[in-house]
Enzyme design. Structure first.
Site, PDB file in Angstrom:
ATOM      1  N   GLU A   2       0.817  -1.229   0.000  1.00  0.00           N
ATOM      2  CA  GLU A   2       0.000   0.000   0.000  1.00  0.00           C
ATOM      3  C   GLU A   2       0.844   1.271   0.000  1.00  0.00           C
ATOM      4  O   GLU A   2       0.662   2.142   0.855  1.00  0.00           O
ATOM      5  CB  GLU A   2      -0.988  -0.030   1.177  1.00  0.00           C
ATOM      6  CG  GLU A   2      -1.888  -1.245   1.126  1.00  0.00           C
ATOM      7  CD  GLU A   2      -2.819  -1.384   2.328  1.00  0.00           C
ATOM      8  OE1 GLU A   2      -2.904  -0.458   3.138  1.00  0.00           O
ATOM      9  OE2 GLU A   2      -3.480  -2.436   2.434  1.00  0.00           O
ATOM     10  N   ASN A  14       2.196  -4.768  -3.380  1.00  0.00           N
ATOM     11  CA  ASN A  14       0.832  -5.235  -3.103  1.00  0.00           C
ATOM     12  C   ASN A  14      -0.047  -4.046  -2.713  1.00  0.00           C
ATOM     13  O   ASN A  14       0.377  -3.186  -1.942  1.00  0.00           O
ATOM     14  CB  ASN A  14       0.928  -6.234  -1.922  1.00  0.00           C
ATOM     15  CG  ASN A  14      -0.346  -6.989  -1.629  1.00  0.00           C
ATOM     16  OD1 ASN A  14      -0.900  -7.623  -2.523  1.00  0.00           O
ATOM     17  ND2 ASN A  14      -0.824  -6.930  -0.385  1.00  0.00           N
ATOM     18  N   HIS A  47     -10.076  -6.325  -2.253  1.00  0.00           N
ATOM     19  CA  HIS A  47     -11.129  -6.156  -1.245  1.00  0.00           C
ATOM     20  C   HIS A  47     -12.278  -5.433  -1.945  1.00  0.00           C
ATOM     21  O   HIS A  47     -12.333  -4.201  -1.986  1.00  0.00           O
ATOM     22  CB  HIS A  47     -10.614  -5.332  -0.058  1.00  0.00           C
ATOM     23  CG  HIS A  47      -9.570  -6.041   0.737  1.00  0.00           C
ATOM     24  ND1 HIS A  47      -9.857  -7.190   1.462  1.00  0.00           N
ATOM     25  CD2 HIS A  47      -8.256  -5.814   0.911  1.00  0.00           C
ATOM     26  CE1 HIS A  47      -8.748  -7.614   2.053  1.00  0.00           C
ATOM     27  NE2 HIS A  47      -7.762  -6.799   1.733  1.00  0.00           N
ATOM     28  N   GLU A  63      -5.815 -10.879  -1.474  1.00  0.00           N
ATOM     29  CA  GLU A  63      -6.623 -10.705  -0.253  1.00  0.00           C
ATOM     30  C   GLU A  63      -8.113 -10.650  -0.593  1.00  0.00           C
ATOM     31  O   GLU A  63      -8.868  -9.831  -0.063  1.00  0.00           O
ATOM     32  CB  GLU A  63      -6.220  -9.409   0.474  1.00  0.00           C
ATOM     33  CG  GLU A  63      -4.739  -9.330   0.793  1.00  0.00           C
ATOM     34  CD  GLU A  63      -4.332  -8.094   1.604  1.00  0.00           C
ATOM     35  OE1 GLU A  63      -5.221  -7.409   2.153  1.00  0.00           O
ATOM     36  OE2 GLU A  63      -3.133  -7.827   1.684  1.00  0.00           O
ATOM     37  N   ASP A  92     -11.892 -10.587  -0.945  1.00  0.00           N
ATOM     38  CA  ASP A  92     -13.203 -10.729  -0.292  1.00  0.00           C
ATOM     39  C   ASP A  92     -14.159  -9.765  -0.980  1.00  0.00           C
ATOM     40  O   ASP A  92     -13.735  -8.791  -1.606  1.00  0.00           O
ATOM     41  CB  ASP A  92     -13.180 -10.550   1.238  1.00  0.00           C
ATOM     42  CG  ASP A  92     -12.416  -9.345   1.739  1.00  0.00           C
ATOM     43  OD1 ASP A  92     -12.369  -8.323   1.032  1.00  0.00           O
ATOM     44  OD2 ASP A  92     -11.875  -9.410   2.859  1.00  0.00           O
TER      45      ASP A  92
HETATM   46  O1  G3I Z   1      -3.398  -6.977  18.904  1.00  0.00           O
HETATM   47  C1  G3I Z   1      -4.548  -6.274  19.434  1.00  0.00           C
HETATM   48  C2  G3I Z   1      -5.018  -6.928  20.699  1.00  0.00           C
HETATM   49  O2  G3I Z   1      -4.012  -6.824  21.661  1.00  0.00           O
HETATM   50  C3  G3I Z   1      -6.315  -6.236  21.151  1.00  0.00           C
HETATM   51  O3  G3I Z   1      -6.828  -6.915  22.244  1.00  0.00           O
HETATM   52  C4  G3I Z   1      -7.351  -6.272  20.021  1.00  0.00           C
HETATM   53  C5  G3I Z   1      -8.619  -5.510  20.396  1.00  0.00           C
HETATM   54  O4  G3I Z   1      -9.238  -4.926  19.274  1.00  0.00           O
HETATM   55  O5  G3I Z   1      -6.798  -5.661  18.894  1.00  0.00           O
HETATM   56  C6  G3I Z   1      -5.651  -6.324  18.402  1.00  0.00           C
HETATM   57  O6  G3I Z   1      -5.189  -5.690  17.246  1.00  0.00           O
HETATM   58  C7  G3I Z   1      -5.977  -5.900  16.086  1.00  0.00           C
HETATM   59  C8  G3I Z   1      -5.093  -6.566  15.036  1.00  0.00           C
HETATM   60  O7  G3I Z   1      -5.792  -6.697  13.811  1.00  0.00           O
HETATM   61  C9  G3I Z   1      -4.619  -7.963  15.451  1.00  0.00           C
HETATM   62  O8  G3I Z   1      -5.713  -8.802  15.690  1.00  0.00           O
HETATM   63  C10 G3I Z   1      -6.482  -4.569  15.586  1.00  0.00           C
HETATM   64  O9  G3I Z   1      -7.409  -4.015  16.489  1.00  0.00           O
HETATM   65  C11 G3I Z   1      -7.137  -4.735  14.223  1.00  0.00           C
HETATM   66  O10 G3I Z   1      -7.428  -3.446  13.686  1.00  0.00           O
HETATM   67  C12 G3I Z   1      -6.193  -5.431  13.281  1.00  0.00           C
HETATM   68  O11 G3I Z   1      -6.852  -5.617  12.055  1.00  0.00           O
HETATM   69  C13 G3I Z   1      -6.070  -6.089  10.977  1.00  0.00           C
HETATM   70  C14 G3I Z   1      -5.926  -5.016   9.904  1.00  0.00           C
HETATM   71  O12 G3I Z   1      -5.224  -5.556   8.795  1.00  0.00           O
HETATM   72  C15 G3I Z   1      -5.193  -3.787  10.395  1.00  0.00           C
HETATM   73  O13 G3I Z   1      -5.276  -2.795   9.421  1.00  0.00           O
HETATM   74  C16 G3I Z   1      -6.791  -7.298  10.399  1.00  0.00           C
HETATM   75  O14 G3I Z   1      -6.814  -8.346  11.364  1.00  0.00           O
HETATM   76  C17 G3I Z   1      -6.089  -7.750   9.131  1.00  0.00           C
HETATM   77  O15 G3I Z   1      -6.863  -8.759   8.513  1.00  0.00           O
HETATM   78  C18 G3I Z   1      -5.948  -6.567   8.188  1.00  0.00           C
HETATM   79  O16 G3I Z   1      -5.294  -6.996   7.012  1.00  0.00           O
HETATM   80  C19 G3I Z   1      -5.060  -5.989   6.016  1.00  0.00           C
HETATM   81  C20 G3I Z   1      -3.815  -6.412   5.244  1.00  0.00           C
HETATM   82  O17 G3I Z   1      -2.739  -6.591   6.140  1.00  0.00           O
HETATM   83  C21 G3I Z   1      -3.456  -5.376   4.171  1.00  0.00           C
HETATM   84  N1  G3I Z   1      -4.592  -5.121   3.310  1.00  0.00           N
HETATM   85  C22 G3I Z   1      -5.833  -4.774   3.968  1.00  0.00           C
HETATM   86  C23 G3I Z   1      -6.215  -5.846   5.006  1.00  0.00           C
HETATM   87  C24 G3I Z   1      -7.541  -5.527   5.638  1.00  0.00           C
HETATM   88  O18 G3I Z   1      -7.470  -4.363   6.406  1.00  0.00           O
END
Ligand code: G3I
Length: 363
Positions: A169, A210, A246, A275, A277
């Site tokens: 990105e 990507n 996405h 990715e 969906d």
């Molecule tokens: O690690 C913390 C945890 O300690 C806490 O308890 C919990 C409570 O909300 O949050 C946890 O962090 C989360 C993290 O994922 C790990 O689970 C974040 O809130 C959450 O925002 C984060 O989301 C991820 C997101 O990227 C961040 O932008 C998604 O799981 C993940 O699927 C998503 O993946 C991205 C790709 O890397 C790049 N392209 C877009 C895609 C979708 O956003």
């Protein structure tokens, strides 16, 4: 009367039987573990394999504890990508102190099921550790931090990760460079350097740029086209372009997706759908679900129409574990399996597109 789920299952069984017949294959037993599913015409990955592609799904570490989910992932798919486990905040939580626990857990799971692994991601503006994003760095300092990060992470996973999203990105929607910490501090040269450092750390891994909103033609994918062309002309190692995909029903299908994939392939790089969906405004109804199935089929066909489109990865395969409801209020139902791990029409549409491509290839 059969339930919708039973109808879907019956439809899928019929689909698999048709695929086996068309391909002249004996019915294969259901795969349980190992790489068996790559030969199994009853799985999406098995069907993709007939055209020399993989079909995968991302997984996040906590999801591995969901045994039903992890088992189905391991039997239906041939490839996985860690949803979060290899990102910078996870792998280098303190400067120079590396933690591969989360990434290793996914790699070990993948190995036990015979899945290959795409690495995601070496640099991104998001999910950086605080020490990095809140620090003040000179260009030389940040370059050395980036080099060390890439070198350590890629070396650790050498031979275990077949492709890396090296830079994730890095463009804005209008095709200008995203003003991330690396661009702000170092300037655009960080991109070529990142690719070179990754190549030095693992000469065999395929190196990707990507992004999202690059599936169709437009300013953002034009910018990547020009960038990859320049990188290649300068002899920078770039092997692939990842289209996250996405998608959302309310925004329309990406414009000229197949032609767009083709033009990147013609530049001499692989393309992967990384990715996938396809979300919708809830509630899901029969019309939206049917349109979604059609789109899943179209994405699959667009990829399989281009020889260098090497594979497709779903960003999680079921609505049970999806990033979408938390990120887009009132939207969801984006994946080919529902929360109960029942197949939706999208599953059959993907299978039909994979089967059609396999038949064209063998025919
Ligand atoms: O690690 C913390 C945890 O300690 C806490 O308890 C919990 C409570 O909300 O949050 C946890 O962090 C989360 C993290 O994922 C790990 O689970 C974040 O809130 C959450 O925002 C984060 O989301 C991820 C997101 O990227 C961040 O932008 C998604 O799981 C993940 O699927 C998503 O993946 C991205 C790709 O890397 C790049 N392209 C877009 C895609 C979708 O956003």
């Amino acid at each position: 009367m059969r339930t919708p789920a039973a109808r879907t299952r019956a439809g899928s069984a019929a689909l698999a039987a048709t695929a086996a017949l068309l391909l002249g294959l004996a019915a294969a037993p259901a795969a349980v573990a190992g790489a068996d599913h790559r030969q199994d015409a009853t799985t999406l990955d098995g069907l993709a394999h007939r055209s020399g592609r993989y079909f995968g799904s991302a997984v996040d570490n906590p999801e591995l504890a969901d045994t039903d989910y992890a088992n189905l992932l391991g039997s239906e798919f041939g490839q996985t990508t860690p949803g979060n486990g290899m990102k910078w905040y996870a792998t280098e939580p303190r400067r120079g102190v590396f933690d591969f626990t989360a990434g290793d857990e996914i790699v070990n799971y993948a190995r036990s099921k015979g899945l290959t692994v795409r690495g995601h991601t070496l640099l991104w503006h998001s999910q950086l550790p605080d020490w990095l994003s809140s620090g003040t760095w000179s260009a030389d300092e940040l370059r050395s931090i980036l080099k060390n990060h890439i070198t350590q992470v890629v070396k650790h996973y050498r031979g275990k990760v077949f492709a890396w999203d090296v830079a994730n990105e890095i463009m804005n929607e209008d095709g200008t460079y995203r003003d991330n910490i690396f661009y702000k501090t170092i300037g655009p040269s960080y991109i070529a350097d990142a690719l070179r450092w990754a190549r030095a750390a693992d000469p065999k891994a395929k190196l990707y740029l990507n992004d999202y909103n690059v599936e169709g033609t437009g300013a953002k994918s034009d910018a990547y086209y020009a960038l990859i062309q320049r990188l290649k002309a300068d002899g920078v190692p770039v092997d692939g372009f990842g289209m996250q995909a996405h998608l959302a029903l309310q925004y329309g299908f990406p414009y000229q997706m197949r032609q767009n994939i083709q033009r990147f392939a013609d530049l001499g790089v692989d393309v992967a759908v990384t990715e996938l969906d396809i979300r919708m405004i809830l509630p899901a109804d029969a019309t939206r679900t049917a349109q979604q199935a059609d789109w899943y089929g179209q994405v699959t066909s667009a990829c399989l129409a281009v020889r260098r489109c090497v594979g497709i990865t779903l960003w999680g395969y079921s609505d049970r574990h999806s990033w979408i409801p938390a990120a887009f209020e009132g939207q969801g139902a984006a994946l080919p399996w529902d929360e109960e791990l029942r197949r939706k029409p999208a599953y059959d549409a993907i299978g039909a597109a994979l089967t059609a491509a396999a038949v064209r290839r063998t025919g």
